[in-house]
Motif scaffolding. Structure first.
Motif, PDB file in Angstrom:
ATOM      1  N   HIS A 643       0.808  -1.074   0.082  1.00  0.00           N
ATOM      2  CA  HIS A 643       0.048  -0.004   0.052  1.00  0.00           C
ATOM      3  C   HIS A 643       0.879   1.081  -0.061  1.00  0.00           C
ATOM      4  O   HIS A 643       0.536   2.390  -0.653  1.00  0.00           O
ATOM      5  N   THR A 644       2.113   1.384   0.725  1.00  0.00           N
ATOM      6  CA  THR A 644       2.728   2.410   0.774  1.00  0.00           C
ATOM      7  C   THR A 644       3.535   2.537  -0.567  1.00  0.00           C
ATOM      8  O   THR A 644       3.737   3.780  -1.146  1.00  0.00           O
ATOM      9  N   ALA A 645       4.109   1.495  -1.041  1.00  0.00           N
ATOM     10  CA  ALA A 645       4.775   1.499  -2.226  1.00  0.00           C
ATOM     11  C   ALA A 645       3.832   2.111  -3.460  1.00  0.00           C
ATOM     12  O   ALA A 645       4.029   3.015  -4.370  1.00  0.00           O
ATOM     13  N   PHE A 646       2.604   1.563  -3.356  1.00  0.00           N
ATOM     14  CA  PHE A 646       1.565   2.100  -4.481  1.00  0.00           C
ATOM     15  C   PHE A 646       1.364   3.418  -4.196  1.00  0.00           C
ATOM     16  O   PHE A 646       1.408   4.324  -5.122  1.00  0.00           O
ATOM     17  N   GLY A 647       1.038   3.992  -2.914  1.00  0.00           N
ATOM     18  CA  GLY A 647       0.843   5.194  -2.872  1.00  0.00           C
ATOM     19  C   GLY A 647       1.768   6.306  -3.290  1.00  0.00           C
ATOM     20  O   GLY A 647       1.583   7.367  -3.839  1.00  0.00           O
ATOM     21  N   ILE A 648       3.113   5.952  -2.885  1.00  0.00           N
ATOM     22  CA  ILE A 648       4.261   6.868  -3.094  1.00  0.00           C
ATOM     23  C   ILE A 648       4.682   6.967  -4.595  1.00  0.00           C
ATOM     24  O   ILE A 648       4.764   7.975  -5.034  1.00  0.00           O
ATOM     25  N   ILE A 733      -8.993   5.585   7.561  1.00  0.00           N
ATOM     26  CA  ILE A 733      -8.582   6.976   7.215  1.00  0.00           C
ATOM     27  C   ILE A 733      -7.333   7.041   6.642  1.00  0.00           C
ATOM     28  O   ILE A 733      -7.132   7.923   5.695  1.00  0.00           O
ATOM     29  N   GLY A 734      -6.273   6.320   6.979  1.00  0.00           N
ATOM     30  CA  GLY A 734      -4.950   6.381   6.258  1.00  0.00           C
ATOM     31  C   GLY A 734      -5.076   5.928   4.953  1.00  0.00           C
ATOM     32  O   GLY A 734      -4.464   6.844   4.009  1.00  0.00           O
ATOM     33  N   PHE A 735      -6.042   4.690   4.750  1.00  0.00           N
ATOM     34  CA  PHE A 735      -5.993   4.458   3.129  1.00  0.00           C
ATOM     35  C   PHE A 735      -6.776   5.325   2.178  1.00  0.00           C
ATOM     36  O   PHE A 735      -6.219   5.432   1.119  1.00  0.00           O
ATOM     37  N   TRP A 736      -7.727   5.893   2.951  1.00  0.00           N
ATOM     38  CA  TRP A 736      -8.278   6.994   2.132  1.00  0.00           C
ATOM     39  C   TRP A 736      -7.784   7.961   1.880  1.00  0.00           C
ATOM     40  O   TRP A 736      -8.027   8.817   0.923  1.00  0.00           O
ATOM     41  N   ALA A 737      -6.934   8.421   2.786  1.00  0.00           N
ATOM     42  CA  ALA A 737      -6.029   9.444   2.775  1.00  0.00           C
ATOM     43  C   ALA A 737      -5.134   9.370   1.518  1.00  0.00           C
ATOM     44  O   ALA A 737      -4.607  10.480   0.778  1.00  0.00           O
ATOM     45  N   VAL A 738      -4.484   8.253   1.543  1.00  0.00           N
ATOM     46  CA  VAL A 738      -3.336   7.853   0.447  1.00  0.00           C
ATOM     47  C   VAL A 738      -4.223   8.066  -1.066  1.00  0.00           C
ATOM     48  O   VAL A 738      -3.718   8.750  -1.727  1.00  0.00           O
TER      49      VAL A 738
END
Length: 843
Positions: A643-648, A733-738
């Motif tokens: 999830h973090t790699a995808f978002g960044i 919230i973190g997921f939808w914030a990303v």
């Protein structure tokens, strides 16, 4: 107070009638009473109240029970044996006074009063009972109902009664029968043993018949209570007594014939059983497996009924009494004449007249002394299976030991010592000895002995005749589950070796449960398949068990198996396809970067901000490769990485596109006179904007991972039959914030590109960015419903598809036209061509 008035007349007649009641007497220092059911009926007369009623007598038409006569003779033998012993009551002789109860309650009560008071020529109406009992103790009665009446009467005087054959469980109540003892086990033990045996052989649907007497009613009540605890159902329970009308007997027989139960438990006296079997023999029912109580299962006279072949039941253990057979056969005509009953036995056995009378047996010859008692074969001479006879032997010895304990010390006995019947009773409670033939004698607090039975089976011998065969033993003193001990095979009804079946409904196999049929016993049921997610792993389950959350039933619903764990594994066909596209996309980005690097000095590369182009290609490569983190079994690190790699990477990618869009848009605004806006969008500012946009996403991801990071979990709620192994979002919230931040940048980029789409760009950079953002937004907008509705591993596949589709949209829309010109239209990749296409631009 009850007042009794009797007219004192005919005292001589009364004395004579009382003496007639005695079967056999013998004098001694202590006279023991005995009472046995040698006949079945008493003579009945209509009372006119005009003269004194005659004394009760046995009916002359009543058939003599030779086995009961053997019991009476066993008491005589025991007393003779005791009198000849030097270690038991030395110097003391025992006498006996044996009576026939004629199986009658009134006669039994009359004998009980006789034992309590002795022979009285006149009625004592003074109300003072100062005289001690005529006998210290009594052996008998044989049947339960007369024994109950006697025990109530004798209990008032404290005279101990030791029965050899009264098995009714009611007699164990010491409040009602304080002076009652017995050497035969209570029916309470037999009923429980019968129920356990029926359960052991798998019979749950049985019929039941009983004697309509205290023996049958109490015994059957105990059996039915025990059977209910074992889950056994009774189709019918019928009662019959031999004095009841024949219509009652016929009704009971018809119930047995019409029943569907193939096993029948008969808690019935041998006399009643004989009547029932004779009635059934008129129109035999289907083959039945008979289960018998101890009274008739060892009755030799019933062996003539072949319909009972294969019958099983509990019998009193067989024994051997040394010298007893010789004592029985040591009977001469002269000895027989000394007792009316022995005379009757002699005349009945040899069909002759011993007393010189002609009215005994019509046409009978006169006994001439040629009669040989050794040649007789009847219940009197049959000593092959001494069972109840041994109970008489033990009862007589018990009374002798009790008297010995009161009047004897270590060396001698004082026969002049006075004692009361209550003292005899207390001595009986403490008895614990072994008879000469090796049997233990003791009584518990209820006056009962330990329960020990032989399991009797009616089998055909080599000659084709039915015989009693001991196939096992039962001992109630053993631990539960170890009471039975089988010694040989059982021959069932029809001489079959397999256990017959008797059930109302067939057994429910595993995977089903029993559902009781409305209005019928619990043994009649339907087999209902277990509900979804439930199993039954044994036969005849009452309820189905729900499998644990991570398990699911097999197809037969008899075992819980671990649910298959589903995730997008590397060896899955779909995973392989997505991996190929992911690597192909990354390879495409690398190839484009190589082309751009090779032609980095060409006008088309330089004109489109080569630095942002290379950074965009790098981010697209990461976007293609980050989709691979979604494949394989989720773990702690893979859930956080994907999830973090995808978002960044996507923010980095969109930031580069946004930078290129701003450059295109600002480049044309910079051509206006007096505008110096380009100084704010030079290479340093572009790098800084990409860095800032990306750092914001990095900060969001760090907060997400710190507060509540994604984690692997087993989703057991979405599908009942399988487990979806997926990554939980942790903080929603973190997921939808990303995602929201990516969407915000994409929307901003799309708006700016849309505004710049008609600018006079020779290579349509803004138009291509607009198309790419349109594809990007369309993919991720449609991703949301597809993601929510996709089942199992396809949820992850949809997410990967969205990543690949948006990445391919970006790389194709932005870089494909340029690569086409560089590779296939190099003549257009010139500064002249680039400048010539824009006449409005100042060169």
């Amino acid at each position: 107070m009850m007042v009794v008035a009797l007219k004192q007349v005919g005292t001589t007649v009364l004395h004579r009638e009382v003496l007639k009641m005695s079967v056999k007497t013998s004098d001694g220092d202590f006279v023991i009473g005995g009472i046995f059911s040698i006949h079945y009926y008493t003579r009945s007369e209509q009372n006119s109240y005009k003269w004194q009623p005659s004394q009760l007598q046995c009916s002359g038409r009543s058939v003599m029970d030779f086995r009961e006569l053997r019991f009476a003779r066993a008491m005589q033998f025991s007393i003779h044996e005791i009198n000849n012993r030097t270690d038991l009551l030395p110097g003391v002789t025992l006498g006996y006074q044996i009576h026939d109860s004629c199986s009658s309650v009134p006669m039994s009560i009359k004998v009980a009063f006789q034992f309590a008071s002795g022979v009285e020529l006149v009625f004592n109406d003074t109300g003072i009972c100062s005289k001690s009992a005529a006998v210290p103790a009594i052996v008998g009665e044989s049947a339960s109902t007369p024994s109950i009446s006697m025990a109530r009467t004798l209990g008032l005087f404290g005279i101990p009664q030791v029965s050899h054959y009264a098995t009714c469980s009611c007699l164990s109540d010491k409040h009602q029968y304080p002076a009652f003892f017995r050497t035969i086990p209570s029916d309470q033990h037999q009923a429980a043993a019968l129920a356990r045996m029926v359960k052991h052989f798998g019979w749950t649907w049985i019929g039941a018949v009983r004697s309509d007497s205290d023996y049958g009613n109490y015994g059957m009540a105990s059996f039915l209570k025990a059977a209910q605890k074992e889950g056994i159902c009774v189709e019918y329970s019928e009662a019959y007594y031999r004095t009841q009308p024949r219509s009652k007997l016929e009704r009971v027989a018809n119930v047995i014939r019409r029943s569907s139960a193939r096993v029948i438990v008969a808690f019935i006296a041998s006399g009643d059983m004989r009547f029932l079997l004779e009635e059934l023999a008129r129109r035999p029912p289907p083959p039945l497996q008979w289960i018998g109580s101890e009274t008739w299962i060892i009755e030799p006279e019933l062996l003539r009924f072949n319909m009972c072949a294969g019958a099983i039941g509990f019998g009193i253990p067989r024994s051997v009494i040394p010298g007893f057979r010789e004592f029985l056969l040591d009977l001469t005509p002269a000895e027989a004449l000394k007792s009316p009953l022995l005379t009757e036995f002699w005349e009945s056995s040899f069909t002759c007249n011993l007393r010189g009378r002609t009215d005994i047996t019509e046409g009978a010859r006169q006994c001439d002394g040629s009669e040989d008692i050794h040649a007789l074969h009847n219940a009197y001479t049959d000593t092959s299976q001494l069972r109840v006879t041994n109970m008489v032997y033990k009862a007589t010895y018990a009374i002798a030991h009790a008297i010995h304990g009161l009047i004897c010390n270590d060396t001698q006995c004082d026969k002049n010592i006075k004692f009361t019947p209550w003292q005899i009773r207390n001595q009986l409670k403490r008895l614990n000895f072994t008879t000469r033939n090796g049997f233990q004698v003791s009584f518990d607090s209820n006056g009962d002995p330990p329960a020990a039975y032989e399991l009797i089976n009616w089998q055909f011998d080599k000659d084709g005749a039915l015989d009693f065969i001991t196939v096992g033993h039962y001992d109630s003193s053993k631990p539960r589950g170890q009471e039975f001990r089988m010694s040989r095979n059982i021959s069932w009804v029809g001489t079959q070796t397999e256990v017959p079946e008797s059930v109302c409904s067939e057994s429910c196999p595993p995977g089903t449960r029993k559902a009781v049929q409305k209005g019928r016993p619990v043994c009649c049921y339907d087999c209902i398949p277990c509900a979804e997610g439930e199993i039954s792993n044994k036969t005849d389950s009452l309820d189905c068990l729900r499998c644990p959350p991570e398990f699911w039933p097999n197809t037969k619903q008899d075992t819980c198996l671990p649910k298959p764990v589903e995730f997008l594994s590397w060896d899955d066909t779909l995973s392989i396809i997505l991996t190929v596209f992911s690597i192909a996309g990354a390879f495409m980005a690398v190839c484009v970067a190589a082309v751009f690097y090779k032609h980095r000095t060409s006008p088309i590369v330089r004109a489109n901000n080569s630095e942002l182009s290379f950074l965009l290609l790098f981010s697209l490569t990461l976007c293609f490769l980050c989709s691979l983190t979604f494949i394989g079994q989720p773990s702690d690190w893979s859930c956080m990485l994907r999830h973090t790699a995808f978002g960044i990477t996507f923010v980095l990618c969109i930031s580069c596109v946004l930078g290129k869009t701003l450059v295109v848009l600002m480049a044309f605004r910079a051509t206006l006179p007096g505008s110096n806006v380009m100084k704010w969008f030079g290479p340093p500012q572009q790098r800084l904007s990409v860095l800032v946009f990306t750092l914001i996403q990095v900060l969001i991801c760090v907060l997400w991972l710190t507060i509540s990071p994604p984690f692997p979990f087993k989703n057991i709620k979405q599908y009942k039959e399988r487990i979806i192994l997926e990554c939980g979002l942790g903080s929603t919230i973190g997921f939808w914030a990303v995602l929201g931040y990516i969407g915000l940048l994409a929307l901003l980029c799309f708006i700016l590109a849309f505004l710049a789409r008609k600018l006079p760009d020779n290579f349509n950079e803004a138009k291509f960015i607009t198309f790419s953002m349109l594809i990007f937004c369309a993919v991720w907008i449609t991703f949301i419903p597809a993601y929510v509705s996709s089942p199992g591993k396809f949820t992850v596949a949809v997410e990967i598809f969205a990543i690949l589709a948006s990445s391919f949209g970006l790389i194709i829309c932005i870089f494909a036209p340029k690569c086409f010109i560089i590779v296939f239209r190099p003549e257009q990749n010139t500064k002249k061509h680039l400048m010539g296409k824009v006449p409005s631009k100042a060169l």
